[in-house]
Design a protein around this motif. Structure first.
Motif, PDB file in Angstrom:
ATOM      1  N   LYS A   1       0.981  -1.186   0.068  1.00 34.59           N
ATOM      2  CA  LYS A   1       0.101   0.070   0.026  1.00 34.59           C
ATOM      3  C   LYS A   1       0.785   1.445   0.038  1.00 34.59           C
ATOM      4  N   VAL A   2       0.517   2.300  -0.726  1.00 37.77           N
ATOM      5  CA  VAL A   2       1.106   3.640  -0.724  1.00 37.77           C
ATOM      6  C   VAL A   2       0.314   4.689  -0.103  1.00 37.77           C
ATOM      7  N   PHE A   3       0.853   5.716   0.168  1.00 33.83           N
ATOM      8  CA  PHE A   3       0.117   7.060   0.758  1.00 33.83           C
ATOM      9  C   PHE A   3      -0.573   7.824  -0.231  1.00 33.83           C
ATOM     10  N   ASN A   4      -1.690   8.063  -0.257  1.00 36.73           N
ATOM     11  CA  ASN A   4      -2.472   9.026  -1.047  1.00 36.73           C
ATOM     12  C   ASN A   4      -2.294  10.383  -0.610  1.00 36.73           C
ATOM     13  N   LYS A   5      -2.759  11.329  -1.509  1.00 35.31           N
ATOM     14  CA  LYS A   5      -2.466  12.668  -0.898  1.00 35.31           C
ATOM     15  C   LYS A   5      -3.187  13.110   0.317  1.00 35.31           C
ATOM     16  N   PHE A   6      -4.302  12.565   0.661  1.00 35.50           N
ATOM     17  CA  PHE A   6      -4.944  12.846   1.909  1.00 35.50           C
ATOM     18  C   PHE A   6      -3.944  12.421   3.125  1.00 35.50           C
ATOM     19  N   LEU A   7      -3.537  11.163   2.983  1.00 34.52           N
ATOM     20  CA  LEU A   7      -2.532  10.523   4.196  1.00 34.52           C
ATOM     21  C   LEU A   7      -1.233  11.500   4.346  1.00 34.52           C
TER      22      LEU A   7
ATOM     23  N   ILE B   1      -2.387   9.192  15.194  1.00 40.04           N
ATOM     24  CA  ILE B   1      -1.760   8.385  14.284  1.00 40.04           C
ATOM     25  C   ILE B   1      -2.493   6.905  14.018  1.00 40.04           C
ATOM     26  N   PRO B   2      -2.894   6.058  15.076  1.00 34.10           N
ATOM     27  CA  PRO B   2      -3.742   4.925  14.693  1.00 34.10           C
ATOM     28  C   PRO B   2      -5.028   5.156  14.260  1.00 34.10           C
ATOM     29  N   ASP B   3      -5.595   6.381  14.552  1.00 32.62           N
ATOM     30  CA  ASP B   3      -6.975   6.838  14.372  1.00 32.62           C
ATOM     31  C   ASP B   3      -7.154   6.948  12.942  1.00 32.62           C
ATOM     32  N   THR B   4      -5.956   7.810  12.410  1.00 29.64           N
ATOM     33  CA  THR B   4      -6.246   8.018  10.855  1.00 29.64           C
ATOM     34  C   THR B   4      -5.275   7.423   9.826  1.00 29.64           C
ATOM     35  N   VAL B   5      -4.434   6.402  10.337  1.00 38.08           N
ATOM     36  CA  VAL B   5      -3.454   5.948   9.440  1.00 38.08           C
ATOM     37  C   VAL B   5      -3.824   4.301   9.634  1.00 38.08           C
ATOM     38  N   GLU B   6      -4.152   3.506   8.509  1.00 44.80           N
ATOM     39  CA  GLU B   6      -4.353   2.189   8.743  1.00 44.80           C
ATOM     40  C   GLU B   6      -3.080   1.373   8.855  1.00 44.80           C
ATOM     41  N   LEU B   7      -3.320   0.169   9.388  1.00 46.17           N
ATOM     42  CA  LEU B   7      -2.302  -0.748   9.889  1.00 46.17           C
ATOM     43  C   LEU B   7      -0.975  -0.952   8.852  1.00 46.17           C
ATOM     44  N   GLU B   8      -1.410  -1.277   7.618  1.00 44.66           N
ATOM     45  CA  GLU B   8      -0.372  -1.424   6.649  1.00 44.66           C
ATOM     46  C   GLU B   8       0.541  -0.239   6.298  1.00 44.66           C
ATOM     47  N   LEU B   9       0.355   1.038   6.752  1.00 44.75           N
ATOM     48  CA  LEU B   9       0.901   2.267   6.544  1.00 44.75           C
ATOM     49  C   LEU B   9       1.509   2.698   7.726  1.00 44.75           C
TER      50      LEU B   9
ATOM     51  N   ARG C   1       5.716   3.370   8.037  1.00 46.23           N
ATOM     52  CA  ARG C   1       6.238   4.480   7.408  1.00 46.23           C
ATOM     53  C   ARG C   1       5.780   5.822   7.870  1.00 46.23           C
ATOM     54  N   ALA C   2       4.418   5.948   8.500  1.00 45.23           N
ATOM     55  CA  ALA C   2       3.958   7.048   9.022  1.00 45.23           C
ATOM     56  C   ALA C   2       4.547   7.334  10.161  1.00 45.23           C
ATOM     57  N   ASN C   3       4.899   6.411  11.209  1.00 50.86           N
ATOM     58  CA  ASN C   3       5.458   6.802  12.399  1.00 50.86           C
ATOM     59  C   ASN C   3       6.917   7.136  11.833  1.00 50.86           C
ATOM     60  N   GLY C   4       7.454   6.665  10.710  1.00 53.93           N
ATOM     61  CA  GLY C   4       8.834   7.020  10.694  1.00 53.93           C
ATOM     62  C   GLY C   4       8.949   8.549  10.032  1.00 53.93           C
ATOM     63  N   ARG C   5       7.933   8.943   9.067  1.00 51.41           N
ATOM     64  CA  ARG C   5       7.974  10.115   8.783  1.00 51.41           C
ATOM     65  C   ARG C   5       7.473  11.177   9.773  1.00 51.41           C
TER      66      ARG C   5
END
Length: 440
Positions: free
Chosen positions: A6-12, A142-150, A153-157
């Motif tokens: 999975k990849v990040f869309n513009k919203f994420l 973070i967990p409210d708005t970012v799905e598990l598979e991403l 990477r979200a935490n890294g950014r």
């Protein structure tokens, strides 16, 4: 057939950037809260260590209570502004209080005891209540708005943006030392003006971050959330045996994190003392930052990608073992009066990754295990990890330094030998926790 990543869309991407700004504000504010509120008592009010200990202890106790309380309250908020966003505005109250802290001596009319009481009210009560409302909200987003598979990477950014905040705080610290620092009895003192400078930066940072988060972050519509629960019903559920059993994997990782962070807090209280004991020039310190932080950013980002590609657990043990090598080399940076600056540059990234970088996969793993509709409450429970580990680590660090003071080494350097004991002991505990991201 392997599932497409999975990849990040513009919203994420936008959400992650905004949450990163929240973390940067938190990091700058926290840096000055942990360091310069205490030095204000010492260098401006000329109060002894006992007064500082009382303020720090009371602040820690109220922080534990308020973190859990705000978690429960935010879980059950159903306002038109969302569940978490309204509590980001408490950053304004925390920020203003930090700036007012620098005027405590003036507000007290020059009376030291009255000024100290004002400091207690501002730090323990107002900042303690307001900042924890902000902290719980930003962490739950973070967990409210970012799905598990991403989430890795979200935490890294997000963490990288937060570390940029740390760089701003360090730069402000160096500027304050350069402009306001005065030598008094062999110690550098920055006085009230210097404290106003740094505390204003900390206060304004969390105010701006809170406003940006409130105005631009998007949350799930409250109509999609489950019914609210009463505060004391939620509180009672914490000690409910059935609920404890249903969340046993979360409590396993809490135990592993407590041991790991005990190693971190063996180092943290004495890290700057060790750096100053090296007697490095400002240029050398800046070179260290310029060398260490880019490596930290790269590794943090890479660990986030690995956590999403191969799972949370796989690379944590090997990462811990690698950073231990750097920690074990650290005592040799300075022996007697000889400083090995090259070795300092080598071990600094290991120190930074141990303290900051490994938080990326660990945070993602913890977020995966927290119940979806009780994230605020359980983040309050996870917060206890940092209090317990801080007590364990600081005591061990103090004892280690006291014991090794008679050697030819910098005594503070031996904390870097004992921290890996905690790191290694945490590995089997992490291995007992269930993997949350199972790849087909």
């Amino acid at each position: 057939m392997e599932k497409k990543e999975k990849v990040f869309n513009k919203f994420l991407r936008r959400q992650v950037l905004l949450i990163g700004i929240l973390f940067a504000g938190d990091t700058i504010f926290g840096f000055f809260e942990q360091n310069y509120l205490n030095t204000y008592l010492d260098q401006v009010l000329n109060l002894g260590p006992l007064f500082i200990s009382v303020m720090v202890s009371l602040s820690a106790v109220l922080g534990l209570i308020m973190n859990l309380s705000w978690g429960i309250i935010s879980d059950n908020t159903r306002s038109k502004f969302g569940r978490r966003r309204p509590y980001l505005l408490f950053g304004i109250i925390a920020g203003i209080s930090m700036i007012l802290f620098a005027f405590s001596i003036d507000l007290g009319g020059g009376n030291i005891i009255i000024a100290y009481i004002i400091c207690l009210i501002l730090d323990v009560v107002i900042i303690g209540i307001a900042s924890n409302a902000y902290y719980v909200s930003e962490r739950s987003l973070i967990p409210d708005t970012v799905e598990l598979e991403l989430r890795g990477r979200a935490n890294g950014r997000i963490n990288i943006i937060g570390y940029l905040g740390l760089l701003i705080a360090i730069a402000a610290f160096l500027v304050a030392d350069l402009i306001f620092g005065q030598e008094v009895a062999g110690e550098t003192v920055i006085g009230q003006e210097g404290h106003l400078f740094v505390l204003s930066i900390g206060g304004v940072s969390i105010i701006i971050a809170g406003l940006i988060g409130f105005l631009f972050i998007k949350e799930k519509p409250v109509s999609e959330l489950p019914p609210k629960k009463k505060f004391f019903v939620e509180l009672k559920e914490i000690v409910n045996i059935e609920q404890l059993k249903s969340n046993k994997e979360l409590f396993k990782i809490i135990l592993a994190l407590t041991i790991y962070y005990s190693g971190i807090y063996t180092v943290m209280p004495f890290l700057f003392i060790w750096i100053f004991a090296l007697n490095l020039s400002t240029i050398e310190l800046l070179l260290g930052v310029a060398f260490g932080f880019p490596i930290l950013f790269i590794v943090t980002s890479y660990l986030g990608k690995l956590a999403d590609k191969y799972g949370r657990r796989k690379y944590i043990p090997i990462s811990i073992i690698i950073i231990c090598i750097g920690y074990l080399l650290t005592p040799f940076v300075k022996i007697g009066t000889d400083v090995n600056f090259i070795l300092f540059l080598v071990v600094l990234p290991f120190i930074l990754i141990g303290i900051l970088g490994l938080a990326t996969p660990m945070n993602a793993w913890t977020q995966d295990l927290i119940p979806e509709n009780q994230r605020g409450k359980f983040f309050g429970i996870v917060n206890i990890v940092f209090t317990i580990s801080q007590v364990i680590g600081s005591i061990v660090g103090g004892l280690v330094i006291t014991y090794f003071v008679i050697t030819g080494f910098v005594p503070e350097s031996f904390i870097f030998v004992f921290a890996p004991i905690f790191f290694i002991c945490s590995i089997p505990l992490f291995l007992k926790v269930k993997e949350t991201l199972v790849k087909e």
